[in-house]
Design an enzyme around this catalytic site. Sequence first.
Site, PDB file in Angstrom:
ATOM      1  N   ASP A 119       0.876  -1.160   0.000  1.00 35.15           N
ATOM      2  CA  ASP A 119       0.000   0.000   0.000  1.00 35.15           C
ATOM      3  C   ASP A 119       0.925   1.224   0.000  1.00 35.15           C
ATOM      4  O   ASP A 119       2.099   1.112   0.349  1.00 35.15           O
ATOM      5  CB  ASP A 119      -0.872  -0.036   1.265  1.00 35.15           C
ATOM      6  CG  ASP A 119      -1.699   1.218   1.431  1.00 35.15           C
ATOM      7  OD1 ASP A 119      -2.373   1.606   0.469  1.00 35.15           O
ATOM      8  OD2 ASP A 119      -1.660   1.806   2.527  1.00 35.15           O
ATOM      9  N   SER A 173      -2.927   1.158  -4.477  1.00 38.65           N
ATOM     10  CA  SER A 173      -3.363   2.246  -3.601  1.00 38.65           C
ATOM     11  C   SER A 173      -4.761   2.740  -3.915  1.00 38.65           C
ATOM     12  O   SER A 173      -5.208   2.697  -5.065  1.00 38.65           O
ATOM     13  CB  SER A 173      -2.373   3.409  -3.760  1.00 38.65           C
ATOM     14  OG  SER A 173      -2.817   4.542  -3.067  1.00 38.65           O
ATOM     15  N   SER A 174      -5.421   3.296  -2.895  1.00 37.61           N
ATOM     16  CA  SER A 174      -6.712   3.962  -3.090  1.00 37.61           C
ATOM     17  C   SER A 174      -6.534   5.355  -3.672  1.00 37.61           C
ATOM     18  O   SER A 174      -7.490   5.962  -4.153  1.00 37.61           O
ATOM     19  CB  SER A 174      -7.442   4.104  -1.750  1.00 37.61           C
ATOM     20  OG  SER A 174      -7.761   2.850  -1.216  1.00 37.61           O
ATOM     21  N   ASP A 207      -1.605  -0.601   6.050  1.00 41.59           N
ATOM     22  CA  ASP A 207      -1.724   0.096   7.340  1.00 41.59           C
ATOM     23  C   ASP A 207      -3.179   0.321   7.741  1.00 41.59           C
ATOM     24  O   ASP A 207      -3.432   0.800   8.848  1.00 41.59           O
ATOM     25  CB  ASP A 207      -1.057   1.474   7.270  1.00 41.59           C
ATOM     26  CG  ASP A 207      -1.837   2.420   6.381  1.00 41.59           C
ATOM     27  OD1 ASP A 207      -1.981   2.108   5.180  1.00 41.59           O
ATOM     28  OD2 ASP A 207      -2.331   3.444   6.881  1.00 41.59           O
ATOM     29  N   ASP A 231      -0.061   4.993   0.986  1.00 41.28           N
ATOM     30  CA  ASP A 231      -0.255   5.956   2.077  1.00 41.28           C
ATOM     31  C   ASP A 231      -0.228   5.264   3.432  1.00 41.28           C
ATOM     32  O   ASP A 231      -1.013   4.351   3.688  1.00 41.28           O
ATOM     33  CB  ASP A 231      -1.590   6.681   1.885  1.00 41.28           C
ATOM     34  CG  ASP A 231      -1.600   7.487   0.600  1.00 41.28           C
ATOM     35  OD1 ASP A 231      -0.951   8.535   0.573  1.00 41.28           O
ATOM     36  OD2 ASP A 231      -2.231   7.046  -0.381  1.00 41.28           O
ATOM     37  N   GLU A 279      -0.888  10.102   5.671  1.00 43.17           N
ATOM     38  CA  GLU A 279      -2.160  10.138   6.403  1.00 43.17           C
ATOM     39  C   GLU A 279      -2.165  11.222   7.483  1.00 43.17           C
ATOM     40  O   GLU A 279      -3.208  11.740   7.843  1.00 43.17           O
ATOM     41  CB  GLU A 279      -2.458   8.770   7.029  1.00 43.17           C
ATOM     42  CG  GLU A 279      -2.584   7.626   6.036  1.00 43.17           C
ATOM     43  CD  GLU A 279      -3.817   7.738   5.141  1.00 43.17           C
ATOM     44  OE1 GLU A 279      -4.560   8.720   5.271  1.00 43.17           O
ATOM     45  OE2 GLU A 279      -3.998   6.843   4.301  1.00 43.17           O
TER      46      GLU A 279
END
Length: 232
Positions: A8, A116-117, A175, A10, A17
Amino acid sequence: MVKAIIFDCDGVLVDSEIVGLDDVVVYLAEHGFEWDAKHLISTFTGMRDDVFSAALRAEYERILGRPASDAEAHALFEGLVDKRRAKRDTLQPVPGAEKSVRAVKALDGIRTAVASSSRMVYLDRKLKHCGLWDYFAPDVYSAEAVAHGKPAPDIFLYTAERIGIDPADCLVIEDAHHGVAAAKAAGMAVWGFTGGGHCFEGHGETLSEAGAARVVEHHDVLAAMLGQIDRQ
Ligand SMILES: [Mg+2]
């Protein structure tokens, strides 16, 4: 057998974040929200923008006691993004991130990718800013490319397909509990990571409950573990 490590971005590679988070809490309070930093992190971390903005609008309408217009909802969301954008020059890699990436890159026969989002334009900018882009390119994938964001498995399945590895042979480092759930739904192994600046007490337990096989607190430890992954 692990044949690919999927990171991931972030909160794992890039310590994003936490960027502007305090300003966001103040901004939301000015609009009647009672969402503190812990609530924002535990509820929304790892989500795609569209999922978060829908939740934001729903709470705003509850506060207003009436439906919000599209213009109002858009202005609220953009104001929040502006708070984070104003602090983006403070962005740093998660401490030790490059060490974990190098440990994996040193292994023979293990593919790597980022899933990733975050939108691709931001992924590009963040990873380059932190000096991590060249380790992964072109295998950097955004949930923009798929129908459903995390916790749906789409982005991880898409990534596995692009790198040509069976999902069952992928290990994800995440995370966020939505990300852990997404990786599990994709049929992948997943380790939780709590080395980001936003991780509060109890975050590791949340990741374990979501299905993380183990939780790692720092890249120094993660690098050592990943460096031996081909022997596990
Ligand atoms: Mg994350």
